[in-house]
Design a protein around this motif. Structure first.
Motif, PDB file in Angstrom:
ATOM      1  N   CYS A 147       1.743  -1.525  -0.158  1.00 21.02           N
ATOM      2  CA  CYS A 147       0.028   0.049  -0.157  1.00 21.02           C
ATOM      3  C   CYS A 147       0.873   1.353   0.069  1.00 21.02           C
ATOM      4  O   CYS A 147       1.813   1.618   0.996  1.00 21.02           O
ATOM      5  N   PRO A 148       0.718   1.931  -0.944  1.00 19.91           N
ATOM      6  CA  PRO A 148       1.564   3.489  -1.198  1.00 19.91           C
ATOM      7  C   PRO A 148       1.128   4.397  -0.158  1.00 19.91           C
ATOM      8  O   PRO A 148       2.502   5.342   0.335  1.00 19.91           O
ATOM      9  N   SER A 149       0.514   4.300   0.608  1.00 21.45           N
ATOM     10  CA  SER A 149       0.156   5.467   1.380  1.00 21.45           C
ATOM     11  C   SER A 149       0.711   4.786   3.202  1.00 21.45           C
ATOM     12  O   SER A 149       0.664   5.043   3.878  1.00 21.45           O
ATOM     13  N   GLY A 150       1.151   3.582   3.149  1.00 25.28           N
ATOM     14  CA  GLY A 150       1.923   2.932   4.308  1.00 25.28           C
ATOM     15  C   GLY A 150       1.553   1.352   4.743  1.00 25.28           C
ATOM     16  O   GLY A 150       0.273   0.942   4.064  1.00 25.28           O
ATOM     17  N   CYS A 151       2.618   0.329   4.519  1.00 27.63           N
ATOM     18  CA  CYS A 151       2.550  -0.669   4.535  1.00 27.63           C
ATOM     19  C   CYS A 151       3.050  -1.211   5.583  1.00 27.63           C
ATOM     20  O   CYS A 151       4.260  -1.351   5.363  1.00 27.63           O
ATOM     21  N   THR A 152       3.091  -1.651   6.269  1.00 31.77           N
ATOM     22  CA  THR A 152       3.533  -2.783   7.760  1.00 31.77           C
ATOM     23  C   THR A 152       3.807  -4.052   7.289  1.00 31.77           C
ATOM     24  O   THR A 152       3.444  -4.514   6.908  1.00 31.77           O
ATOM     25  N   ILE A 153       5.434  -3.797   7.403  1.00 28.74           N
ATOM     26  CA  ILE A 153       5.984  -5.255   6.900  1.00 28.74           C
ATOM     27  C   ILE A 153       6.753  -6.229   8.218  1.00 28.74           C
ATOM     28  O   ILE A 153       7.468  -5.406   8.858  1.00 28.74           O
ATOM     29  N   VAL A 154       6.287  -7.283   8.919  1.00 26.06           N
ATOM     30  CA  VAL A 154       6.498  -7.915   9.599  1.00 26.06           C
ATOM     31  C   VAL A 154       8.175  -9.367   9.214  1.00 26.06           C
ATOM     32  O   VAL A 154       7.118 -10.049   8.570  1.00 26.06           O
ATOM     33  N   LEU A 155       9.320  -9.547  10.183  1.00 26.87           N
ATOM     34  CA  LEU A 155       9.759 -10.243   9.386  1.00 26.87           C
ATOM     35  C   LEU A 155       9.721 -10.467  11.372  1.00 26.87           C
ATOM     36  O   LEU A 155      10.165 -10.000  12.319  1.00 26.87           O
ATOM     37  N   ILE A 156      10.404 -12.428  10.929  1.00 26.57           N
ATOM     38  CA  ILE A 156      10.609 -12.879  12.158  1.00 26.57           C
ATOM     39  C   ILE A 156      11.900 -13.508  11.745  1.00 26.57           C
ATOM     40  O   ILE A 156      12.446 -14.131  10.815  1.00 26.57           O
ATOM     41  N   GLN A 183      11.342  -3.684  17.065  1.00 27.78           N
ATOM     42  CA  GLN A 183      12.081  -4.553  17.378  1.00 27.78           C
ATOM     43  C   GLN A 183      11.794  -5.343  18.415  1.00 27.78           C
ATOM     44  O   GLN A 183      12.620  -4.854  19.617  1.00 27.78           O
ATOM     45  N   VAL A 184      11.447  -6.347  18.471  1.00 30.10           N
ATOM     46  CA  VAL A 184      11.054  -7.513  19.478  1.00 30.10           C
ATOM     47  C   VAL A 184      10.935  -8.733  19.448  1.00 30.10           C
ATOM     48  O   VAL A 184       9.914  -9.074  18.839  1.00 30.10           O
ATOM     49  N   HIS A 185      11.579  -9.610  20.945  1.00 32.34           N
ATOM     50  CA  HIS A 185      11.246 -11.043  20.389  1.00 32.34           C
ATOM     51  C   HIS A 185      11.453 -11.911  19.644  1.00 32.34           C
ATOM     52  O   HIS A 185      10.367 -12.390  18.434  1.00 32.34           O
ATOM     53  N   GLY A 186      12.030 -11.510  18.554  1.00 30.13           N
ATOM     54  CA  GLY A 186      12.638 -11.694  16.713  1.00 30.13           C
ATOM     55  C   GLY A 186      11.392 -11.756  16.069  1.00 30.13           C
ATOM     56  O   GLY A 186      11.696 -11.917  15.451  1.00 30.13           O
ATOM     57  N   MET A 187      11.037  -9.977  16.606  1.00 33.24           N
ATOM     58  CA  MET A 187      10.168  -9.820  15.518  1.00 33.24           C
ATOM     59  C   MET A 187      10.923  -8.686  15.427  1.00 33.24           C
ATOM     60  O   MET A 187      10.713  -7.472  16.564  1.00 33.24           O
ATOM     61  N   VAL A 188      10.931  -8.314  13.388  1.00 35.11           N
ATOM     62  CA  VAL A 188      11.370  -7.226  13.382  1.00 35.11           C
ATOM     63  C   VAL A 188       9.920  -6.240  12.821  1.00 35.11           C
ATOM     64  O   VAL A 188       9.729  -6.634  12.046  1.00 35.11           O
ATOM     65  N   GLU A 189       9.407  -4.793  13.169  1.00 39.30           N
ATOM     66  CA  GLU A 189       8.769  -3.978  12.368  1.00 39.30           C
ATOM     67  C   GLU A 189       8.775  -3.325  11.025  1.00 39.30           C
ATOM     68  O   GLU A 189       9.235  -2.434  11.912  1.00 39.30           O
ATOM     69  N   LEU A 190       8.992  -3.033   9.889  1.00 40.17           N
ATOM     70  CA  LEU A 190       8.572  -2.227   8.986  1.00 40.17           C
ATOM     71  C   LEU A 190       7.928  -1.270   8.823  1.00 40.17           C
ATOM     72  O   LEU A 190       6.589  -1.998   8.619  1.00 40.17           O
ATOM     73  N   PHE A 191       8.213  -0.220   8.609  1.00 43.69           N
ATOM     74  CA  PHE A 191       7.142   0.643   7.753  1.00 43.69           C
ATOM     75  C   PHE A 191       7.403   0.992   6.519  1.00 43.69           C
ATOM     76  O   PHE A 191       8.507   1.913   6.313  1.00 43.69           O
ATOM     77  N   PHE A 192       6.622   0.817   5.128  1.00 40.62           N
ATOM     78  CA  PHE A 192       6.638   1.170   4.070  1.00 40.62           C
ATOM     79  C   PHE A 192       6.256   2.377   3.086  1.00 40.62           C
ATOM     80  O   PHE A 192       5.012   2.091   3.560  1.00 40.62           O
ATOM     81  N   GLN A 193       6.473   3.172   2.805  1.00 41.55           N
ATOM     82  CA  GLN A 193       4.898   4.677   2.617  1.00 41.55           C
ATOM     83  C   GLN A 193       6.120   5.369   0.819  1.00 41.55           C
ATOM     84  O   GLN A 193       7.526   5.410   0.918  1.00 41.55           O
ATOM     85  N   LYS A 194       5.854   5.214   0.329  1.00 43.56           N
ATOM     86  CA  LYS A 194       5.826   6.243  -1.331  1.00 43.56           C
ATOM     87  C   LYS A 194       6.679   7.397  -0.778  1.00 43.56           C
ATOM     88  O   LYS A 194       5.253   8.607   0.139  1.00 43.56           O
ATOM     89  N   PRO A 195       7.840   8.090  -1.354  1.00 39.45           N
ATOM     90  CA  PRO A 195       7.522   9.288  -0.720  1.00 39.45           C
ATOM     91  C   PRO A 195       6.636  10.448  -1.251  1.00 39.45           C
ATOM     92  O   PRO A 195       6.822  10.948  -0.380  1.00 39.45           O
ATOM     93  N   SER A 196       6.142  10.336  -2.683  1.00 42.41           N
ATOM     94  CA  SER A 196       5.351  10.845  -2.921  1.00 42.41           C
ATOM     95  C   SER A 196       3.813  10.921  -2.021  1.00 42.41           C
ATOM     96  O   SER A 196       3.025  11.792  -1.810  1.00 42.41           O
ATOM     97  N   ALA A 197       3.729   9.924  -1.643  1.00 38.84           N
ATOM     98  CA  ALA A 197       2.512   9.362  -0.624  1.00 38.84           C
ATOM     99  C   ALA A 197       2.798  10.970   0.425  1.00 38.84           C
ATOM    100  O   ALA A 197       2.005  10.947   1.967  1.00 38.84           O
ATOM    101  N   GLN A 198       3.949  10.602   1.001  1.00 35.44           N
ATOM    102  CA  GLN A 198       4.773  11.622   1.926  1.00 35.44           C
ATOM    103  C   GLN A 198       4.965  12.569   2.614  1.00 35.44           C
ATOM    104  O   GLN A 198       4.024  13.779   3.126  1.00 35.44           O
ATOM    105  N   SER A 199       4.780  13.205   1.194  1.00 34.87           N
ATOM    106  CA  SER A 199       5.002  14.712   0.659  1.00 34.87           C
ATOM    107  C   SER A 199       3.230  15.021   0.432  1.00 34.87           C
ATOM    108  O   SER A 199       3.283  16.569   0.799  1.00 34.87           O
ATOM    109  N   GLN A 200       2.472  14.439   0.804  1.00 33.74           N
ATOM    110  CA  GLN A 200       0.843  14.385   0.719  1.00 33.74           C
ATOM    111  C   GLN A 200      -0.038  15.407   1.752  1.00 33.74           C
ATOM    112  O   GLN A 200       0.723  14.577   3.121  1.00 33.74           O
TER     113      GLN A 200
END
Length: 262
Positions: A208-217, A245-262
């Motif tokens: 999702c360009p306006s924001g997507c959470t990615i969880v890595l185990i 980053q907790v308990h072996g889980m890393v939480e990332l956040f993705f957002q397109k730059p164009s969406a950030q600037s709006q």
């Protein structure tokens, strides 16, 4: 003539020997990789069968909480690929905060995290989960249904992440007015694929360009895959950030730059 050929080829012998040694080394490394992959597959299948048999026979069918509790009981007695209650609770907090409508899971295993995720999705939410091993995918799908969820809420796709990601859009069924992208992605498959698959999801326009959470185990904090992801974040801080980053889980956040600037 033969002696001339022998004399001419003598200076080439070290290079020929080096080339042969490198070729044998590459072949040996490739063979070891294939053997290691086969052993992981076999261990994963055996673990899934044992876990499935225990959960199926001991849980209260139609009760997601009972299914999760039974998983945890089994994990307390046997080695398990399930994320477990500590990571599970952290994952719950992420899902409750993000409230995703479309979610992707890479690595179904025996359905533990699928059940955790599905029980927190909104009524119109949907989960796509990808498992490489067809036998393990079938076991995981049955456990998800034992927990009381319907196929209208989830779909198990069989295949490697690399093969499946380019086909995912046709399986998306967003609610009216919603985007045909994922709000949340859980990666719990082969850590060596995390960076490759993350970039593939981005290039396919599935995050999702306006924001997507990615969880890595991350079960091994020294795994090179985590450093590769960190390097991506360092080189592209406008798109990716680490939220926790907790308990072996890393939480990332993705957002397109164009969406950030709006």
């Amino acid at each position: 003539m033969a002696s001339l050929l022998m004399a001419a080829s003598m200076p080439l012998l070290p290079a020929i020997r080096l080339a042969l040694d490198r070729s044998r080394a590459r072949a040996a490394k490739s063979f070891r990789g294939i053997v290691a992959w086969a052993l992981r597959l076999l261990r994963g299948r055996t673990c899934a069968k044992d876990t499935h048999a225990f959960v199926f026979s001991q849980c209260i069918h139609g009760n997601a909480a009972s299914v999760l509790e039974t998983f945890d009981i089994h994990a307390g007695m046997h080695a398990s690929a399930a994320v477990g209650p500590l990571i599970g609770q952290a994952l719950d907090e992420v899902v409750q905060r993000v409230r995703p409508s479309q979610m992707l899971e890479l690595g179904t295993h025996c359905g533990y995290s699928s059940v955790r995720l599905l029980r927190l999705l909104p009524p119109d939410g949907r989960l796509l989960t990808v498992e490489q091993d067809p036998a393990v995918a079938d076991l995981g799908e049955e456990i998800i249904m034992v927990a009381g969820f319907r196929h209208s809420q989830f779909q198990v796709l069989t295949g490697s992440s690399g093969e499946t990601i380019p086909t995912l859009r046709k399986f998306l069924e967003p609610a009216p007015g919603a985007s045909d992208t994922f709000n949340l992605v859980l990666m719990d498959h082969d850590p060596q694929q995390y960076l490759v698959d993350l970039l593939a999801l981005e290039s396919q326009g599935l995050l999702c360009p306006s924001g997507c959470t990615i969880v890595l185990i991350i079960r091994n904090q020294k795994d090179k895959s985590l450093e590769e992801v960190r390097e991506l974040i360092r080189t592209r801080p406008d798109c990716y950030t680490i939220k926790s980053q907790v308990h072996g889980m890393v939480e990332l956040f993705f957002q397109k730059p164009s969406a950030q600037s709006q």
